[in-house]
Design a protein around this motif. Structure first.
Motif, PDB file in Angstrom:
ATOM      1  N   GLN A 123       0.812  -1.208   0.000  1.00 48.74           N
ATOM      2  CA  GLN A 123       0.000   0.000   0.000  1.00 48.74           C
ATOM      3  C   GLN A 123       0.849   1.263   0.000  1.00 48.74           C
ATOM      4  O   GLN A 123       0.450   2.276  -0.573  1.00 48.74           O
ATOM      5  CB  GLN A 123      -0.932  -0.004   1.212  1.00 48.74           C
ATOM      6  CG  GLN A 123      -2.075   1.000   1.099  1.00 48.74           C
ATOM      7  CD  GLN A 123      -2.952   0.737  -0.120  1.00 48.74           C
ATOM      8  OE1 GLN A 123      -3.246  -0.393  -0.458  1.00 48.74           O
ATOM      9  NE2 GLN A 123      -3.338   1.803  -0.806  1.00 48.74           N
ATOM     10  N   GLY A 124       2.024   1.206   0.619  1.00 44.09           N
ATOM     11  CA  GLY A 124       2.865   2.399   0.662  1.00 44.09           C
ATOM     12  C   GLY A 124       3.248   2.885  -0.717  1.00 44.09           C
ATOM     13  O   GLY A 124       3.068   4.063  -1.052  1.00 44.09           O
ATOM     14  N   ILE A 125       3.764   1.994  -1.544  1.00 41.02           N
ATOM     15  CA  ILE A 125       4.171   2.392  -2.895  1.00 41.02           C
ATOM     16  C   ILE A 125       2.953   2.744  -3.740  1.00 41.02           C
ATOM     17  O   ILE A 125       3.014   3.626  -4.607  1.00 41.02           O
ATOM     18  CB  ILE A 125       5.016   1.285  -3.563  1.00 41.02           C
ATOM     19  CG1 ILE A 125       5.662   1.789  -4.858  1.00 41.02           C
ATOM     20  CG2 ILE A 125       4.198   0.044  -3.830  1.00 41.02           C
ATOM     21  CD1 ILE A 125       6.762   2.778  -4.652  1.00 41.02           C
ATOM     22  N   ARG A 126       1.824   2.086  -3.492  1.00 33.52           N
ATOM     23  CA  ARG A 126       0.597   2.429  -4.230  1.00 33.52           C
ATOM     24  C   ARG A 126       0.144   3.845  -3.874  1.00 33.52           C
ATOM     25  O   ARG A 126      -0.289   4.612  -4.744  1.00 33.52           O
ATOM     26  CB  ARG A 126      -0.518   1.434  -3.917  1.00 33.52           C
ATOM     27  CG  ARG A 126      -0.242   0.020  -4.406  1.00 33.52           C
ATOM     28  CD  ARG A 126      -1.348  -0.944  -3.990  1.00 33.52           C
ATOM     29  NE  ARG A 126      -0.924  -2.322  -4.101  1.00 33.52           N
ATOM     30  CZ  ARG A 126      -0.939  -3.021  -5.221  1.00 33.52           C
ATOM     31  NH1 ARG A 126      -1.388  -2.463  -6.325  1.00 33.52           N
ATOM     32  NH2 ARG A 126      -0.527  -4.279  -5.233  1.00 33.52           N
ATOM     33  N   ASP A 127       0.221   4.215  -2.597  1.00 30.37           N
ATOM     34  CA  ASP A 127      -0.173   5.563  -2.180  1.00 30.37           C
ATOM     35  C   ASP A 127       0.730   6.610  -2.816  1.00 30.37           C
ATOM     36  O   ASP A 127       0.265   7.635  -3.332  1.00 30.37           O
ATOM     37  CB  ASP A 127      -0.098   5.684  -0.655  1.00 30.37           C
ATOM     38  CG  ASP A 127      -1.218   4.934   0.056  1.00 30.37           C
ATOM     39  OD1 ASP A 127      -2.192   4.554  -0.614  1.00 30.37           O
ATOM     40  OD2 ASP A 127      -1.097   4.719   1.274  1.00 30.37           O
ATOM     41  N   VAL A 128       2.036   6.365  -2.765  1.00 31.01           N
ATOM     42  CA  VAL A 128       3.005   7.351  -3.261  1.00 31.01           C
ATOM     43  C   VAL A 128       2.899   7.538  -4.767  1.00 31.01           C
ATOM     44  O   VAL A 128       3.072   8.648  -5.282  1.00 31.01           O
ATOM     45  CB  VAL A 128       4.440   6.926  -2.874  1.00 31.01           C
ATOM     46  CG1 VAL A 128       5.479   7.798  -3.579  1.00 31.01           C
ATOM     47  CG2 VAL A 128       4.629   7.021  -1.364  1.00 31.01           C
ATOM     48  N   THR A 129       2.587   6.478  -5.511  1.00 26.05           N
ATOM     49  CA  THR A 129       2.596   6.544  -6.970  1.00 26.05           C
ATOM     50  C   THR A 129       1.212   6.682  -7.598  1.00 26.05           C
ATOM     51  O   THR A 129       1.086   6.676  -8.820  1.00 26.05           O
ATOM     52  CB  THR A 129       3.274   5.294  -7.557  1.00 26.05           C
ATOM     53  OG1 THR A 129       2.529   4.126  -7.164  1.00 26.05           O
ATOM     54  CG2 THR A 129       4.706   5.173  -7.082  1.00 26.05           C
ATOM     55  N   ARG A 130       0.170   6.834  -6.787  1.00 25.89           N
ATOM     56  CA  ARG A 130      -1.199   6.884  -7.343  1.00 25.89           C
ATOM     57  C   ARG A 130      -1.325   7.942  -8.430  1.00 25.89           C
ATOM     58  O   ARG A 130      -1.816   7.683  -9.523  1.00 25.89           O
ATOM     59  CB  ARG A 130      -2.216   7.148  -6.227  1.00 25.89           C
ATOM     60  CG  ARG A 130      -3.661   7.240  -6.728  1.00 25.89           C
ATOM     61  CD  ARG A 130      -4.610   7.554  -5.583  1.00 25.89           C
ATOM     62  NE  ARG A 130      -4.318   8.825  -4.955  1.00 25.89           N
ATOM     63  CZ  ARG A 130      -4.718  10.016  -5.428  1.00 25.89           C
ATOM     64  NH1 ARG A 130      -5.422  10.083  -6.560  1.00 25.89           N
ATOM     65  NH2 ARG A 130      -4.432  11.126  -4.777  1.00 25.89           N
ATOM     66  N   ILE A 131      -0.877   9.164  -8.157  1.00 26.54           N
ATOM     67  CA  ILE A 131      -1.082  10.239  -9.132  1.00 26.54           C
ATOM     68  C   ILE A 131      -0.100  10.170 -10.294  1.00 26.54           C
ATOM     69  O   ILE A 131      -0.228  10.929 -11.260  1.00 26.54           O
ATOM     70  CB  ILE A 131      -1.019  11.623  -8.466  1.00 26.54           C
ATOM     71  CG1 ILE A 131       0.310  11.836  -7.738  1.00 26.54           C
ATOM     72  CG2 ILE A 131      -2.191  11.810  -7.509  1.00 26.54           C
ATOM     73  CD1 ILE A 131       0.458  13.243  -7.170  1.00 26.54           C
ATOM     74  N   ALA A 132       0.865   9.246 -10.232  1.00 23.40           N
ATOM     75  CA  ALA A 132       1.774   9.074 -11.365  1.00 23.40           C
ATOM     76  C   ALA A 132       1.043   8.515 -12.584  1.00 23.40           C
ATOM     77  O   ALA A 132       1.592   8.521 -13.690  1.00 23.40           O
ATOM     78  CB  ALA A 132       2.926   8.152 -10.984  1.00 23.40           C
ATOM     79  N   ALA A 133      -0.191   8.039 -12.399  1.00 26.87           N
ATOM     80  CA  ALA A 133      -0.987   7.542 -13.521  1.00 26.87           C
ATOM     81  C   ALA A 133      -1.603   8.669 -14.342  1.00 26.87           C
ATOM     82  O   ALA A 133      -2.259   8.413 -15.355  1.00 26.87           O
ATOM     83  CB  ALA A 133      -2.095   6.628 -12.994  1.00 26.87           C
ATOM     84  N   SER A 134      -1.387   9.918 -13.935  1.00 22.32           N
ATOM     85  CA  SER A 134      -1.984  11.055 -14.630  1.00 22.32           C
ATOM     86  C   SER A 134      -1.415  11.212 -16.039  1.00 22.32           C
ATOM     87  O   SER A 134      -0.321  10.738 -16.351  1.00 22.32           O
ATOM     88  CB  SER A 134      -1.728  12.339 -13.837  1.00 22.32           C
ATOM     89  OG  SER A 134      -2.325  12.269 -12.568  1.00 22.32           O
ATOM     90  N   GLU A 135      -2.153  11.922 -16.877  1.00 21.49           N
ATOM     91  CA  GLU A 135      -1.803  12.078 -18.288  1.00 21.49           C
ATOM     92  C   GLU A 135      -0.577  12.977 -18.460  1.00 21.49           C
ATOM     93  O   GLU A 135      -0.605  14.156 -18.072  1.00 21.49           O
ATOM     94  CB  GLU A 135      -2.989  12.677 -19.047  1.00 21.49           C
ATOM     95  CG  GLU A 135      -2.770  12.808 -20.537  1.00 21.49           C
ATOM     96  CD  GLU A 135      -3.958  13.446 -21.231  1.00 21.49           C
ATOM     97  OE1 GLU A 135      -3.765  13.995 -22.328  1.00 21.49           O
ATOM     98  OE2 GLU A 135      -5.069  13.409 -20.665  1.00 21.49           O
TER      99      GLU A 135
END
Length: 361
Positions: free
Chosen positions: A204-216
């Motif tokens: 969950q830690g890496i998922r939280d940190v990288t969530r917005i990296a999916a932005s366009e």
């Protein structure tokens, strides 16, 4: 406000149009990509037919580099009585408009602090702005009627108005929005060439940190180009912290006890300052941040499991403040982290156990 024109039917423009249309405003939609305008209209955001005359308010929802040109075109055509934009950068467009010699009394810059990783009209929702700050950057030239139209828009979208200077806004979003986007992308970029075994360990830690990296990327290049200076200033501070932390970590490997002590102090300092900064982020409803206790519940990946947890919490008289879901790698199961008031945690844990849930300590 009875009529509005939304120019730019991406996530923000279509979400605002949906909110306005849902509250009885006649909304006209315009986009250089007519397919997007038709899609927004099909979603119930308004009509893609041109208005017969000037509307009450024109909302410009295009990238920052196109704001001034789009606004100038609409103003010269007399499209509305009042104009605003929703770009995430405010100082540059405001100065560009002034340089064009336009009458700025009918214009106000705004920025709703809301968004998603996904873009386009299909990602839009009428409730996107509910409870979120919506920044207004009026100047001494802004007409009172236009300011009132902007405040009415914010109210219809159920957002919270915040009045700021345009350049102060740009420095603020550089810190709380634009730099975090870059840092999230930088961390996620480390995963691109990582070993598959390492990637399978993602929690969950890496998922939280990288969530917005999916932005366009294309959208963010536009935003960052318009606010490059303030973002670079924040990143320079982050870079100094990174350099000092790297040195501290290297020192922890030293055979010299004094160097190891210095390394420990350096790492502890950045972690402590991180705690202090995190504690300043507003909590629920914008109030002071509250400390919640986590009740971790093991669930199977079946329909209705999350709803059952909420229902059982309600029967126990416990209010769920927040929730996170951590999926188990390679298993049809996950861990639901239910965040509640500390005094309610033992009550909820006992109630869930009675109803057959597996509670993790």
């Amino acid at each position: 406000m009875r009529t509005a024109l939304v120019i730019g039917t991406g996530l923000i423009g279509t979400s605002a149009a949906l909110a306005l249309a849902g509250r009885g405003v006649t909304v006209h939609l315009r986009d250089h990509d007519t397919t997007r305008a038709r899609t927004a209209a099909a979603l119930g955001a308004g009509t893609d037919e041109a208005p017969e005359g000037p509307v009450d308010l024109a909302l410009i929802a295009v990238p920052p580099t196109h704001v001034a040109g789009t606004l100038a075109e609409a103003m010269r055509a007399g499209a509305a009585h009042g104009y605003l934009d929703v770009a995430s950068v405010k100082g540059g467009p405001q100065r560009e408009l002034a340089a064009l010699g336009l009458d700025l009394s009918s214009y106000i810059g705004t920025h709703p602090m809301a968004g998603k990783e996904r873009s386009g009209p299909l990602a839009a929702t009428a409730d996107l702005f509910e409870g979120r700050p919506w920044v207004l950057t009026p100047t001494s030239d802004t007409d009172t009627e236009v300011l009132n139209l902007a405040l009415e828009l914010v109210a219809l979208c159920r957002a919270v108005p915040v009045v700021m200077d345009a350049d102060a806004h740009d420095r603020a979003v550089a810190l709380v929005s634009h730099t975090p986007q870059l840092l999230s992308s930088m961390v996620a970029a480390r995963l691109e060439g990582a070993d598959d075994t390492a990637v399978r360990l993602c929690g969950q830690g890496i998922r939280d940190v990288t969530r917005i990296a999916a932005s366009e990327p294309a959208m963010w290049v536009e935003i960052l180009s318009a606010n490059a200076g303030p973002v670079a200033d924040v990143l320079a501070g982050v870079a100094a912290d990174l350099e000092a932390t790297v040195e501290s970590l290297r020192a922890l490997q030293s055979a010299d006890a004094a160097k190891r002590d210095g390394g420990t102090a350096g790492v502890a300092d950045v972690l402590r300052r991180g705690n202090a900064g995190r504690s300043r982020i507003p909590g629920k409803h914008g109030a002071a941040p509250a400390a919640y206790e986590v009740v971790a519940v093991l669930v199977s990946d079946q329909p209705g499991e999350l709803a059952r947890i909420f229902a059982d919490a309600g029967r126990a008289g416990v209010n769920v403040e927040d929730v996170r879901i951590e999926h188990a790698t390679g298993q049809q199961a996950g861990l639901v982290q239910v965040m509640v008031d500390p005094a309610a945690a033992p009550v909820l844990a006992a109630a869930l156990r009675e109803r057959g849930w597996s509670i993790r300590q």
